[in-house]
Design a protein around this motif. Sequence first.
Motif, PDB file in Angstrom:
ATOM      1  N   PHE A 171      16.862 -23.648 -36.475  1.00 15.69           N
ATOM      2  CA  PHE A 171      16.391 -23.719 -37.852  1.00 15.69           C
ATOM      3  C   PHE A 171      14.869 -23.611 -37.879  1.00 15.69           C
ATOM      4  O   PHE A 171      14.189 -24.090 -36.969  1.00 15.69           O
ATOM      5  CB  PHE A 171      16.813 -25.039 -38.504  1.00 15.69           C
ATOM      6  N   HIS A 172      14.358 -22.996 -38.925  1.00 11.42           N
ATOM      7  CA  HIS A 172      12.926 -22.952 -39.185  1.00 11.42           C
ATOM      8  C   HIS A 172      12.698 -23.821 -40.412  1.00 11.42           C
ATOM      9  O   HIS A 172      13.486 -23.781 -41.364  1.00 11.42           O
ATOM     10  CB  HIS A 172      12.464 -21.514 -39.446  1.00 11.42           C
ATOM     11  N   PHE A 173      11.644 -24.619 -40.365  1.00 13.76           N
ATOM     12  CA  PHE A 173      11.397 -25.562 -41.447  1.00 13.76           C
ATOM     13  C   PHE A 173      10.061 -25.296 -42.130  1.00 13.76           C
ATOM     14  O   PHE A 173       9.080 -24.946 -41.475  1.00 13.76           O
ATOM     15  CB  PHE A 173      11.379 -27.003 -40.912  1.00 13.76           C
ATOM     16  N   ALA A 174      10.041 -25.507 -43.424  1.00 15.11           N
ATOM     17  CA  ALA A 174       8.812 -25.514 -44.219  1.00 15.11           C
ATOM     18  C   ALA A 174       8.911 -26.745 -45.109  1.00 15.11           C
ATOM     19  O   ALA A 174       9.954 -26.992 -45.718  1.00 15.11           O
ATOM     20  CB  ALA A 174       8.685 -24.248 -45.051  1.00 15.11           C
ATOM     21  N   GLU A 175       7.834 -27.523 -45.157  1.00 18.08           N
ATOM     22  CA  GLU A 175       7.867 -28.790 -45.890  1.00 18.08           C
ATOM     23  C   GLU A 175       6.798 -28.883 -46.961  1.00 18.08           C
ATOM     24  O   GLU A 175       5.701 -28.366 -46.793  1.00 18.08           O
ATOM     25  CB  GLU A 175       7.589 -29.957 -44.934  1.00 18.08           C
ATOM     26  N   THR A 176       7.151 -29.569 -48.018  1.00 17.07           N
ATOM     27  CA  THR A 176       6.186 -30.094 -48.979  1.00 17.07           C
ATOM     28  C   THR A 176       6.562 -31.565 -49.138  1.00 17.07           C
ATOM     29  O   THR A 176       7.526 -32.035 -48.525  1.00 17.07           O
ATOM     30  CB  THR A 176       6.245 -29.372 -50.341  1.00 17.07           C
ATOM     31  N   ALA A 177       5.843 -32.277 -49.969  1.00 22.80           N
ATOM     32  CA  ALA A 177       6.117 -33.705 -50.140  1.00 22.80           C
ATOM     33  C   ALA A 177       7.548 -33.957 -50.617  1.00 22.80           C
ATOM     34  O   ALA A 177       8.182 -34.917 -50.210  1.00 22.80           O
ATOM     35  CB  ALA A 177       5.119 -34.324 -51.116  1.00 22.80           C
ATOM     36  N   GLN A 178       8.057 -33.103 -51.480  1.00 27.21           N
ATOM     37  CA  GLN A 178       9.375 -33.336 -52.063  1.00 27.21           C
ATOM     38  C   GLN A 178      10.459 -32.402 -51.550  1.00 27.21           C
ATOM     39  O   GLN A 178      11.630 -32.619 -51.834  1.00 27.21           O
ATOM     40  CB  GLN A 178       9.321 -33.197 -53.586  1.00 27.21           C
ATOM     41  N   THR A 179      10.081 -31.353 -50.839  1.00 27.74           N
ATOM     42  CA  THR A 179      11.091 -30.381 -50.435  1.00 27.74           C
ATOM     43  C   THR A 179      11.062 -30.108 -48.934  1.00 27.74           C
ATOM     44  O   THR A 179      10.042 -30.288 -48.265  1.00 27.74           O
ATOM     45  CB  THR A 179      10.913 -29.032 -51.159  1.00 27.74           C
ATOM     46  N   LEU A 180      12.194 -29.670 -48.475  1.00 25.74           N
ATOM     47  CA  LEU A 180      12.341 -29.200 -47.101  1.00 25.74           C
ATOM     48  C   LEU A 180      13.150 -27.911 -47.176  1.00 25.74           C
ATOM     49  O   LEU A 180      14.257 -27.907 -47.728  1.00 25.74           O
ATOM     50  CB  LEU A 180      13.065 -30.248 -46.256  1.00 25.74           C
ATOM     51  N   THR A 181      12.575 -26.838 -46.696  1.00 30.30           N
ATOM     52  CA  THR A 181      13.279 -25.564 -46.666  1.00 30.30           C
ATOM     53  C   THR A 181      13.754 -25.330 -45.238  1.00 30.30           C
ATOM     54  O   THR A 181      12.960 -25.386 -44.301  1.00 30.30           O
ATOM     55  CB  THR A 181      12.381 -24.403 -47.122  1.00 30.30           C
ATOM     56  N   LEU A 182      15.054 -25.105 -45.113  1.00 29.04           N
ATOM     57  CA  LEU A 182      15.645 -24.804 -43.817  1.00 29.04           C
ATOM     58  C   LEU A 182      15.933 -23.320 -43.763  1.00 29.04           C
ATOM     59  O   LEU A 182      16.666 -22.798 -44.599  1.00 29.04           O
ATOM     60  CB  LEU A 182      16.977 -25.544 -43.617  1.00 29.04           C
ATOM     61  N   GLY A 183      15.355 -22.653 -42.796  1.00 24.84           N
ATOM     62  CA  GLY A 183      15.674 -21.256 -42.554  1.00 24.84           C
ATOM     63  C   GLY A 183      16.768 -21.204 -41.497  1.00 24.84           C
ATOM     64  O   GLY A 183      16.665 -21.866 -40.464  1.00 24.84           O
ATOM     65  N   TYR A 184      17.828 -20.474 -41.763  1.00 26.50           N
ATOM     66  CA  TYR A 184      18.979 -20.402 -40.871  1.00 26.50           C
ATOM     67  C   TYR A 184      19.304 -18.930 -40.613  1.00 26.50           C
ATOM     68  O   TYR A 184      19.421 -18.143 -41.544  1.00 26.50           O
ATOM     69  CB  TYR A 184      20.176 -21.092 -41.526  1.00 26.50           C
ATOM     70  N   ARG A 185      19.427 -18.589 -39.329  1.00 26.41           N
ATOM     71  CA  ARG A 185      19.861 -17.247 -38.970  1.00 26.41           C
ATOM     72  C   ARG A 185      20.801 -17.389 -37.769  1.00 26.41           C
ATOM     73  O   ARG A 185      20.448 -18.011 -36.767  1.00 26.41           O
ATOM     74  CB  ARG A 185      18.685 -16.366 -38.605  1.00 26.41           C
ATOM     75  N   SER A 186      21.971 -16.843 -37.915  1.00 24.77           N
ATOM     76  CA  SER A 186      22.957 -16.894 -36.842  1.00 24.77           C
ATOM     77  C   SER A 186      23.954 -15.767 -37.053  1.00 24.77           C
ATOM     78  O   SER A 186      24.345 -15.499 -38.200  1.00 24.77           O
ATOM     79  CB  SER A 186      23.686 -18.246 -36.859  1.00 24.77           C
ATOM     80  N   PRO A 187      24.393 -15.132 -35.974  1.00 27.26           N
ATOM     81  CA  PRO A 187      25.426 -14.100 -36.147  1.00 27.26           C
ATOM     82  C   PRO A 187      26.739 -14.686 -36.673  1.00 27.26           C
ATOM     83  O   PRO A 187      27.562 -13.968 -37.223  1.00 27.26           O
ATOM     84  CB  PRO A 187      25.598 -13.517 -34.746  1.00 27.26           C
TER      85      PRO A 187
END
Length: 178
Positions: A117-133
Amino acid sequence: MKGVIFNLLEEVVTEHHGDSVWDTLLETTGSSGVYTSLGSYADAELYELVGAASNLTGIPVRTLLHWFGINALPKLATRYPAFFESAPDARSFILSVNTIIHPEVRKLYSGASCPHFHFAETAQTLTLGYRSPRKLCDLAHGFVEGVAAHYGETVTFSQPACMHDGAPSCQLLVTWPQ
């Protein structure tokens, strides 16, 4: 795919729908239903079981995978309490997936192929990047929703991008209220 996922699927299906439904799924797919947690099984076998469940219930496969993730998470918490005890909240737990949980999964289950997973954060959010075959973003979404419930947290979810819709990767946005 490691057998532990199939074991969890069997437990969730039988708990919510009974042994007869699990038996019907096995019969429909021609699966033996014999899964050892350390064994490796074809990804296609999971897809066949979930597809058979979709045909049986009329519920879309993606919805079933999401449901499975939510309902499997408490069973994972019972089996592997140390993973959950070391994280004080859902955000910390989610952020530990790449650095703590998946490396331990690879130790426990030789040959396990875990997504990164790749993550990007702010105080209120967490974005999960997902890549899988495997394209099991709905299962991952269910697991994340289950993690929030495990920690008693209220969160909202959105998925601004998905491989199933042609995006190169999925994005799951988790938001905590102020």
